[in-house]
Design a protein around this motif. Structure first.
Motif, short mmCIF file in Angstrom:
data_model
loop_
_atom_site.label_atom_id
_atom_site.label_comp_id
_atom_site.label_asym_id
_atom_site.label_seq_id
_atom_site.Cartn_x
_atom_site.Cartn_y
_atom_site.Cartn_z
N ALA A 209 0.85 -1.31 0.04
CA ALA A 209 -0.05 0.06 -0.08
C ALA A 209 0.97 1.23 0.03
CB ALA A 209 -1.03 0.01 1.17
N MET A 210 0.34 2.15 -0.66
CA MET A 210 0.95 3.60 -0.67
C MET A 210 0.21 4.69 -0.08
SD MET A 210 3.35 5.65 -1.52
CE MET A 210 3.53 7.44 -1.16
N ILE A 211 0.71 5.23 0.87
CA ILE A 211 0.03 6.34 1.78
C ILE A 211 0.56 7.59 1.14
CG2 ILE A 211 -0.83 6.96 4.06
CD1 ILE A 211 0.36 4.42 5.01
N GLY A 212 -0.24 8.56 0.77
CA GLY A 212 0.04 9.74 0.39
C GLY A 212 -1.00 10.88 0.64
N ASP A 213 -0.49 12.04 0.45
CA ASP A 213 -1.39 13.35 0.85
C ASP A 213 -1.80 14.14 -0.85
OD1 ASP A 213 1.05 14.58 0.56
OD2 ASP A 213 0.33 16.31 1.77
N ARG A 214 -1.27 13.59 -1.80
CA ARG A 214 -1.17 14.32 -2.97
C ARG A 214 -1.86 13.47 -4.12
NH1 ARG A 214 1.63 19.49 -3.31
NH2 ARG A 214 1.06 18.99 -5.78
N MET A 215 -2.91 13.76 -4.84
CA MET A 215 -3.60 12.88 -5.64
C MET A 215 -2.70 12.94 -6.94
SD MET A 215 -6.59 11.75 -5.16
CE MET A 215 -7.58 11.58 -6.57
N ASP A 216 -1.77 14.15 -7.31
CA ASP A 216 -1.20 14.07 -8.63
C ASP A 216 0.25 13.57 -8.58
OD1 ASP A 216 -0.13 15.96 -6.63
OD2 ASP A 216 0.07 17.77 -8.14
N THR A 217 0.61 12.87 -7.20
CA THR A 217 1.90 12.42 -7.17
C THR A 217 1.91 10.80 -6.63
OG1 THR A 217 2.28 13.51 -5.12
CG2 THR A 217 3.34 14.62 -7.28
N ASP A 218 1.39 11.12 -5.40
CA ASP A 218 1.44 10.01 -4.44
C ASP A 218 0.45 8.68 -4.83
OD1 ASP A 218 3.20 10.99 -2.40
OD2 ASP A 218 1.73 12.07 -1.68
N ILE A 219 -0.57 9.43 -5.31
CA ILE A 219 -1.99 8.23 -5.43
C ILE A 219 -1.82 7.88 -7.21
CG2 ILE A 219 -4.46 8.22 -5.74
CD1 ILE A 219 -2.87 8.27 -2.88
N VAL A 220 -1.47 8.98 -8.00
CA VAL A 220 -1.42 8.47 -9.40
C VAL A 220 -0.12 7.42 -9.54
CG1 VAL A 220 -0.19 10.53 -10.11
CG2 VAL A 220 -1.62 9.22 -11.77
N ALA A 221 0.89 7.73 -8.82
CA ALA A 221 2.06 6.98 -9.15
C ALA A 221 2.03 5.63 -8.33
CB ALA A 221 3.32 7.61 -8.49
#
Length: 270
Positions: A209-221
């Protein structure tokens, strides 16, 4: 809960674990939970200024215990990528002209690269607070002479107490404009950074799992790398910003405290 069939975790740093050098609610407890359960994890950052040792110390000052071997920066991902590009069959060490700080030069040195201004294989641009006209000019001339252009991360600006600062992406754009050459960018949102992190852990994306706070970097990647994605609302994202994207994370939570096995209770003294 820790997530169904999740055996490994990748997490962004700023906006997820810390904000302005203060640990976010549940961050210390989540790191301890992973240690207690012996779950492999890495803390990721696009910042290439600091070494993993530096970042480990900075996190410790925020109350978070993250060993340096649990930190993966865009500098480390870049050095790993370039070492693979040179290949083990090469008898000569790779060479690079670097515009950046110790985090980047140390990573490249440890990957076997020689730093040089004479016919380097690569010009590598990373984060620094000391961009100089001379260094940028040298980079432009070396790229025009055939050096391959690599950038650690695409972030155009960075924060400071006085306001935004021009960052790696802005300087890379200046060099692109002067040379007509687009760089290869290793850091987020390139899933290459996540794949190198998975390789570091010996993990499979299906169970990570990847936890992030940005849709345009963490989530899309994370999505493009085939991982389970968790968006936290403790950083830059809002419900309105989420709606602007045509893709969605697997899960949206207010903060990492929602990933704890036991209910999180704030210290009464905080």
């Amino acid at each position: 809960m820790s997530g169904e069939n999740i055996e490994c975790w990748l997490t962004d740093m700023d906006g997820v674990l810390v904000r302005e050098h203060e640990a976010l609610p549940g961050a210390a407890e989540l790191l301890e939970q992973w240690r207690r359960q012996d779950l492999p994890y890495l803390v990721l950052t696009n910042n290439s200024i600091f070494t993993a040792r530096d970042l480990s110390a900075r996190l410790r000052n925020s109350g978070l215990v993250v060993p340096e071997d649990r930190i993966w920066t865009s500098a480390l991902a870049t050095a790993t990528f370039l070492a693979q590009q040179i290949g083990p069959e090469s008898n000569a060490a790779g060479s690079a002209y670097v515009v950046g700080e110790a985090g980047l030069t140390t990573a490249l040195h440890e990957a076997g690269f020689i730093m040089t201004e004479t016919n380097p294989d690569y010009v590598v641009v990373g984060e620094t607070r000391n961009y100089s006209f001379e260094a940028i000019t040298k980079a432009v001339r070396l790229i025009n002479s055939g050096a391959r252009f690599i950038v650690t991360n695409p972030d155009a600006t960075g924060p400071s107490p006085e306001g935004v600062l021009p960052a790696t992406g802005a300087i890379a754009s200046l060099i692109t404009k002067a040379t007509g050459r687009e760089p290869y960018i290793v850091g987020k949102p390139n899933p290459m950074m996540f794949r190198s992190a998975l390789n570091r852990l010996g993990a499979h994306s299906m169970h990570t799992a990847m936890i992030g706070d940005r849709m345009d970097t963490d989530i899309v990647a994370g999505m493009e790398a085939g991982m389970h994605t968790v968006l936290v609302m403790s950083g830059v994202s809002s419900q309105a910003s989420i709606a602007a994207y045509p893709f969605r994370p697997n899960r949206i939570i207010d903060g990492v405290y929602e990933l704890l096995d036991e209910p999180w209770e704030q210290d009464s003294e905080s």
